[in-house]
Design an enzyme around this catalytic site. Structure first.
Site, PDB file in Angstrom:
ATOM      1  N   TYR A  72      13.918   5.214 -13.307  1.00  0.00           N
ATOM      2  CA  TYR A  72      12.727   4.355 -13.182  1.00  0.00           C
ATOM      3  C   TYR A  72      12.924   3.508 -14.664  1.00  0.00           C
ATOM      4  CZ  TYR A  72       8.240   2.801 -14.811  1.00  0.00           C
ATOM      5  OH  TYR A  72       6.983   2.042 -15.162  1.00  0.00           O
ATOM      6  N   LEU A  89       0.848  -1.397  -0.085  1.00  0.00           N
ATOM      7  CA  LEU A  89       0.096   0.107  -0.086  1.00  0.00           C
ATOM      8  C   LEU A  89       1.095   1.273   0.099  1.00  0.00           C
ATOM      9  CD1 LEU A  89      -2.883  -1.132   2.505  1.00  0.00           C
ATOM     10  CD2 LEU A  89      -2.633  -1.444  -0.049  1.00  0.00           C
ATOM     11  N   LYS A 141      13.277  -0.849 -15.483  1.00  0.00           N
ATOM     12  CA  LYS A 141      12.512  -1.794 -16.302  1.00  0.00           C
ATOM     13  C   LYS A 141      13.431  -2.503 -17.261  1.00  0.00           C
ATOM     14  CE  LYS A 141       8.452  -0.833 -14.690  1.00  0.00           C
ATOM     15  NZ  LYS A 141       7.938  -2.088 -13.719  1.00  0.00           N
ATOM     16  N   SER A 180       7.605  -1.630 -19.723  1.00  0.00           N
ATOM     17  CA  SER A 180       6.942  -0.249 -20.125  1.00  0.00           C
ATOM     18  C   SER A 180       7.716  -0.059 -21.430  1.00  0.00           C
ATOM     19  CB  SER A 180       7.592   0.823 -19.052  1.00  0.00           C
ATOM     20  OG  SER A 180       7.246   1.982 -19.714  1.00  0.00           O
TER      21      SER A 180
END
Ligand code: NAD
Ligand code: WQD
Length: 348
Positions: free
Chosen positions: A156, A39, A160, A131
């Site tokens: 980021y 979360l 990936k 992505s």
């Protein structure tokens, strides 16, 4: 009620935006779903919303996947998984530039722990969220899966690229199967308006910024650049409805479970194959919402590429999957979701 006869799927990051929509589709196809999510970028209430849509409450475990002890204990007590869909990751490009190590640690350690669990507890099948960011600005469009991976533009994006490499070198050795799905620009929300994108703070992405501006949470949208080499000068992306995207995961899971993969490591682009400019997206939003959007053209955003859209022929042919929803449907569902959010916060 749907029967669980298709197998048990672990969905990491299942309380998040794309994960929650995928959980709904999996349950509706008869899979039993178990969610792990810490979360960090979502809310426990999403699990209630999923149950409201499908009538089935998924098993939910809240912990951080970079914690190997917790991850191991999970695998120890769940020995009958048919497959894993690994969504859990941090995804804010700007944040990754400000604190790269936080991104490398979260996105890579969580993947490594999942792979370790798969190896140790003999879970074979993994779907991984990749992505279109791995392509950077492609030399030719539409971009194919075989197009060169360019130097990453952000930590980021680099996580990936590195994740794909970790998978490439791990699957054969450990006898695993992986399908990496390279998403283009996911947008929109479930038709129930019970789940959707919940950006924390000021949204970075275009569509939540549009809907928040239209509802009055933001004063105006900044359109980043109008001097690109595109028909109207604004940048072009391949926006894809999140429900279409979610459905592709079910196809990928079925392909692996039924032994239909053609290699240990497959990669598919998930987009519509159509590019829309920022101004075209705004026009679509204005049409379906009936609201005039307050926007201003400003300088380009640093790090943005000019244009990208997917060649989807591999996913269309091999997976037999095709996106179905139009840009208008994406905008309408995103708007209905923003309206639903406004209604529920007004009630509080
Ligand atoms: P999201 O932030 O809504 O969902 C990710 C979920 O993972 C969140 O609920 C978060 O709490 C959880 N999480 C993150 N790190 C965790 C950890 N260490 N342990 C446990 N839970 C963790 O993001 P999303 O848009 O649903 O994206 C899902 C995946 O798709 C991500 O891997 C993202 O990089 C990738 N992706 C997203 C987009 C996009 O534009 N949304 C585009 C391409 C790829
Ligand atoms: C779309 C277009 C902006 C906001 C990002 C990540 C990428 C992938 C998808 C995860 C661009 C313009 C935006 C605004 C604007 N995520 N824009 N005003 O940049 O294509 O991709 O999300 O893997 O890695 O980089 O998506 O929604 O931010 O922008 O004009 O306030 O909208 O310049 O042309 P992007 P986006």
């Amino acid at each position: 009620m749907t029967q669980y006869n298709m197998g048990k799927i672990l969905v990491t990051g299942g309380a998040g935006y794309i994960g929650s929509h995928t959980v709904v589709e999996l349950q509706q196809q008869g899979f039993e779903v178990i969610i792990i999510d810490n979360l960090s970028n979502s809310h426990a209430g999403v699990v209630d919303r999923i149950a409201e849509i499908t009538g089935i409450r998924p098993e939910f475990h809240r912990f951080d996947l970079i914690d190997w002890k917790e991850t191991k204990a999970f695998f120890e007590s769940h020995r009958d998984l048919s497959g894993i869909i690994h969504f859990a990751a941090f995804k804010a490009v700007g944040e990754s530039v400000e604190d790269p190590l936080r991104y490398y640690r979260n996105n890579l350690d969580s993947l490594i722990n999942i792979l370790q669990g798969m190896k140790d507890y003999k879970v074979k099948n993994l779907v991984f969220s990749s992505s279109c960011t791995v392509y950077g600005q492609p030399d030719s469009l539409p971009v194919k899966e075989t197009s060169p991976i360019k130097e990453a533009w952000s930590p980021y994006g680099n996580t990936k690229q590195m994740s794909e490499q970790i998978l490439r070198f791990s699957v054969g050795t450990y006898g695993l199967k992986t399908i990496a799905l390279r998403y283009f620009n996911p947008t929109g929300a479930h038709e129930s308006a019970l789940i959707g994108e919940l950006p924390i703070g000021i949204p970075n992405n275009l569509v939540p910024f549009i809907t928040q501006t239209a509802i009055g949470k933001r004063e105006f949208l900044r359109v980043f650049g109008s001097d690109y080499d595109t028909p109207d000068g604004t940048a072009i992306r391949d926006y894809i409805h999140v429900v279409d995207l979610a459905k592709a995961h079910i196809v990928a899971v079925n392909r692996m479970i039924s032994g239909g993969t053609k290699s240990d490591f497959e990669i598919f682009n998930l987009g519509t194959g159509n590019g829309f400019s920022v101004l075209e997206v705004i026009r679509s939003f204005e049409k379906v919402s009936g609201k005039k959007l307050n926007y201003r053209i400003v300088e380009r955003r640093s790090g943005d590429i000019e244009k990208v859209w997917a060649d989807t022929s591999l996913a269309n042919g091999e997976l037999g999957w095709k996106s179905e929803k139009s840009i208008d449907e994406m905008m309408l569902s995103a708007w209905n979701w923003e309206l639903a959010l406004a209604k529920s916060s007004a009630k509080k």
